[in-house]
Design a protein around this motif. Structure first.
Motif, short mmCIF file in Angstrom:
data_model
loop_
_atom_site.label_atom_id
_atom_site.label_comp_id
_atom_site.label_asym_id
_atom_site.label_seq_id
_atom_site.Cartn_x
_atom_site.Cartn_y
_atom_site.Cartn_z
N VAL A 111 48.78 47.12 39.36
CA VAL A 111 48.59 47.37 38.06
C VAL A 111 48.46 46.30 36.93
N LYS A 112 46.77 45.88 36.68
CA LYS A 112 46.97 44.68 35.38
C LYS A 112 46.32 44.98 34.12
N PRO A 113 46.90 45.48 33.20
CA PRO A 113 46.41 46.02 31.88
C PRO A 113 44.76 44.55 31.42
N SER A 114 44.10 44.75 30.63
CA SER A 114 43.10 43.60 30.63
C SER A 114 43.89 42.65 29.71
N ALA A 115 43.07 41.85 29.43
CA ALA A 115 43.53 41.09 28.36
C ALA A 115 43.19 41.12 26.69
N SER A 116 41.90 41.50 26.34
CA SER A 116 41.43 42.70 25.28
C SER A 116 42.67 43.81 24.92
N GLY A 117 43.07 44.48 25.88
CA GLY A 117 43.33 45.13 25.70
C GLY A 117 42.59 47.41 25.08
N THR A 118 41.36 46.47 25.33
CA THR A 118 40.25 48.24 25.26
C THR A 118 39.49 48.35 26.39
N LYS A 119 39.66 47.69 27.72
CA LYS A 119 39.01 47.95 29.06
C LYS A 119 39.92 48.49 29.47
N LYS A 120 39.33 48.71 30.93
CA LYS A 120 40.07 49.51 31.78
C LYS A 120 40.73 48.32 32.64
N PRO A 121 42.23 49.06 32.74
CA PRO A 121 43.14 48.35 33.91
C PRO A 121 42.26 47.65 34.85
N THR A 122 42.90 45.80 35.82
CA THR A 122 42.43 45.87 36.95
C THR A 122 43.72 46.44 37.94
N VAL A 123 43.21 47.30 38.92
CA VAL A 123 44.27 47.72 40.09
C VAL A 123 43.48 48.13 41.10
N LYS A 124 45.06 46.92 41.98
CA LYS A 124 44.82 46.43 43.28
C LYS A 124 45.88 46.90 44.12
N LYS A 125 45.82 46.56 45.41
CA LYS A 125 46.43 47.47 46.46
C LYS A 125 46.68 46.20 47.43
N VAL A 126 47.55 45.52 47.51
CA VAL A 126 47.84 44.20 48.26
C VAL A 126 49.07 44.83 49.19
N LEU A 127 48.88 44.44 50.43
CA LEU A 127 49.70 44.50 51.38
C LEU A 127 51.44 43.44 51.46
N VAL A 128 52.07 44.16 51.85
CA VAL A 128 53.60 42.93 50.85
C VAL A 128 53.80 42.90 51.96
N LYS A 129 55.26 41.03 52.07
CA LYS A 129 55.52 41.74 53.58
C LYS A 129 57.05 41.89 53.01
N GLY A 130 58.24 41.55 54.05
CA GLY A 130 59.88 42.98 54.10
C GLY A 130 60.14 41.03 52.94
N ASN A 131 59.53 40.06 53.05
CA ASN A 131 60.59 39.64 52.52
C ASN A 131 59.97 38.99 51.43
N GLU A 132 58.96 39.69 50.88
CA GLU A 132 58.34 39.63 49.56
C GLU A 132 58.67 40.55 48.42
#
Length: 156
Positions: A111-132
């Motif tokens: 979850v990354k907040p918007s740069a201005s702080g007024t918009k909705k944060p961006t939500v992204k689902k990512v697959l992470v490997k065991g060594n990451e």
């Protein structure tokens, strides 16, 4: 009644130190509804504290023994008006086996907040490997190999 070794009882006492009483037993004593409530709390948590209001120590000891015998729980500690009870949870085996072990893929939500702080944060689902790993900024970094000492490699 469930039997525990002194070492197990000591470990459970230390775990119960920070707990707050889940069930309160009033002056009326131990009723069926209170026993059902204690049973539900033991199913949910495994280790619980029960507070007994009443000044009669013998009655508290009798309540403690009755609860342990009826619900197949282990008596852990009885200090004043607090009773600590333990019963292993039935769902422990299912949850521990279903958790993925090893270095497989796992899904992480970033979850990354918007740069201005007024918009909705961006939500992204990512697959992470065991060594990451995911950094605090939401970036994915590969775990670094542990550096070995040149002196130790010469000695080997």
């Amino acid at each position: 009644m469930l039997k525990l070794t002194p070492a197990e009882r000591s470990d459970l006492r230390s775990q119960a130190h920070g707990l707050k009483p889940v069930v309160l037993i009033g002056e009326a004593g131990l009723s069926e509804t209170v026993v059902k409530e204690i049973d539900a709390a033991l199913n949910a948590h495994g280790l619980i504290k029960v507070r007994v209001f009443g000044d009669d120590r013998e009655a508290r000891i009798e309540i403690y023994d009755t609860i342990c015998a009826d619900l197949n729980a282990a008596p852990i500690q009885h200090i004043g008006k607090l009773l600590v009870l333990y019963r292993p949870q039935k769902d422990d085996a299912k949850t521990s086996n279903s958790a993925p072990k090893g270095k497989g893929l796992r899904e992480v939500t970033i979850v990354k907040p918007s740069a201005s702080g007024t918009k909705k944060p961006t939500v992204k689902k990512v697959l992470v490997k065991g060594n990451e790993r995911v950094t605090q900024g939401g970036n994915i970094k590969r775990a670094k190999q542990r550096q070995s000492s040149p002196k130790k490699t010469v000695l080997r």
